[in-house]
Design a protein around this motif. Structure first.
Motif, PDB file in Angstrom:
ATOM      1  N   PRO A 131      57.417   4.128  -0.249  1.00 37.84           N
ATOM      2  CA  PRO A 131      56.670   3.340   0.745  1.00 37.84           C
ATOM      3  C   PRO A 131      57.527   2.858   1.905  1.00 37.84           C
ATOM      4  O   PRO A 131      57.078   2.855   3.051  1.00 37.84           O
ATOM      5  N   HIS A 132      58.768   2.465   1.629  1.00 40.96           N
ATOM      6  CA  HIS A 132      59.626   2.008   2.725  1.00 40.96           C
ATOM      7  C   HIS A 132      59.929   3.141   3.684  1.00 40.96           C
ATOM      8  O   HIS A 132      59.797   3.000   4.907  1.00 40.96           O
ATOM      9  N   ALA A 163      57.128   4.311   5.914  1.00 38.02           N
ATOM     10  CA  ALA A 163      56.830   3.384   7.001  1.00 38.02           C
ATOM     11  C   ALA A 163      57.966   3.299   8.008  1.00 38.02           C
ATOM     12  O   ALA A 163      57.878   2.541   8.977  1.00 38.02           O
ATOM     13  N   TYR A 218      57.601  -5.035   7.680  1.00 38.79           N
ATOM     14  CA  TYR A 218      57.119  -4.143   6.637  1.00 38.79           C
ATOM     15  C   TYR A 218      55.893  -4.730   5.946  1.00 38.79           C
ATOM     16  O   TYR A 218      54.961  -3.993   5.590  1.00 38.79           O
ATOM     17  N   ARG A 240      52.280  -2.948   5.442  1.00 40.36           N
ATOM     18  CA  ARG A 240      51.574  -2.861   4.157  1.00 40.36           C
ATOM     19  C   ARG A 240      50.158  -3.396   4.275  1.00 40.36           C
ATOM     20  O   ARG A 240      49.208  -2.804   3.721  1.00 40.36           O
ATOM     21  N   ARG A 241      49.981  -4.501   4.978  1.00 34.81           N
ATOM     22  CA  ARG A 241      48.632  -5.056   5.141  1.00 34.81           C
ATOM     23  C   ARG A 241      47.743  -4.098   5.928  1.00 34.81           C
ATOM     24  O   ARG A 241      46.561  -3.905   5.604  1.00 34.81           O
ATOM     25  N   ARG A 287      48.027  -0.836   6.060  1.00 33.96           N
ATOM     26  CA  ARG A 287      47.697   0.306   5.210  1.00 33.96           C
ATOM     27  C   ARG A 287      46.654  -0.073   4.176  1.00 33.96           C
ATOM     28  O   ARG A 287      45.742   0.719   3.883  1.00 33.96           O
ATOM     29  N   ALA A 288      46.790  -1.271   3.616  1.00 33.61           N
ATOM     30  CA  ALA A 288      45.799  -1.714   2.626  1.00 33.61           C
ATOM     31  C   ALA A 288      44.423  -1.852   3.262  1.00 33.61           C
ATOM     32  O   ALA A 288      43.408  -1.471   2.668  1.00 33.61           O
TER      33      ALA A 288
END
Length: 268
Positions: A137-138, A141, A247, A251-252, A254-255
């Motif tokens: 994931p890191h 992104a 980051y 993530r938010r 993508r969610a």
């Protein structure tokens, strides 16, 4: 057109391809500079010892780009790069900081130096284990997981930079150096998201100013290297919380994109 002889079947090529020779030579040179830093530290030539690690870091940043430019990436090069990083940015800075300060801390000084070398090796082992993993994931992104080995070596030597600038003997005290060494070792093996070059999105209006800033930093490294390295190291540490926040925002986003209904989905 000639046909291959049945008594001489084609055999796979062995050895290093010619196009991979240049990047692997740069990697080996980085390893040599890292170990040379230990030699200077044993002689008490601290400026040369630190400069050797910095040059190794510059060479480490070049070898991968040279390999991609020449299309000379290879499994051999990846393994050599990891071994070089462990020695140049794990073992060598640990020995330098131990000889410079931590040897005055009875029994426990070596443990803090050892922690840096071990955490550097663990970080690179984790990187190699995940290199073919699809779930990163890191990386997907554009961020790094933890502090990379060259940056960790640079941060480890921050007390030495500051000492070379100020001459303050207190900066060599193990009660200052030991906690810092432990903190840097933790950053290397942590899951903290840190900025990488691909994660830095510069607006078109500030790109020219960024080029001017890079040129000024390069000039400052030549004219006042220890002052510049001190400031750059402090700014890097201060940027870590911003990397974590950036980051978390990715993530938010993508969610939210995963939970949003597809435009092709039938209405209920």
């Amino acid at each position: 057109m000639t046909t291959p002889r049945p008594d001489r079947p084609d055999r796979p090529r062995r050895g290093i391809p010619l196009r991979a020779l240049a990047p692997n030579a740069v990697t080996a040179l980085a390893l040599c500079f890292g170990l040379t830093g230990v030699r200077f530290a044993i002689a008490g030539e601290w400026e040369k010892a630190v400069a050797s690690i910095i040059v190794a870091g510059v060479l480490d940043g070049l070898d991968g780009r040279i390999a991609r430019l020449l299309k000379g990436e290879s499994r051999f090069g990846a393994e050599l790069d990891s071994l070089s990083d462990v020695i140049a940015f794990g073992v060598s800075p640990a020995i330098i900081i131990y000889l410079w300060s931590l040897q005055t801390l009875p029994r426990f000084g070596w443990l803090f130096a050892l922690a840096h070398a071990v955490c550097c090796a663990l970080r690179l082992a984790r990187f190699n284990a995940q290199i073919d993993s699809h779930e990163q994931p890191h990386k997907s992104a554009g961020f790094l997981t933890g502090v990379p080995a060259p940056a960790g070596a640079g941060l480890m030597l921050l007390p030495v930079y500051a000492w070379l600038v100020t001459g303050e003997a207190v900066l060599r005290e193990p009660w200052i150096v030991a906690p810092w060494a432990g903190f840097v070792a933790f950053l290397m093996v942590s899951n903290v998201a840190t900025f990488s070059w691909s994660s830095l999105k510069l607006r078109q209006g500030v790109r020219l100013a960024a080029l001017v800033g890079v040129a000024l930093v390069g000039g400052a490294l030549i004219s006042a290297p220890w002052h510049t390295l001190t400031v750059v190291s402090i700014l890097y540490v201060l940027a870590i919380p911003f990397g974590m926040r950036s980051y978390a925002r990715v993530r938010r986003q993508r969610a939210a994109a995963r939970s949003a209904p597809s435009p092709d989905a039938p209405a209920a």
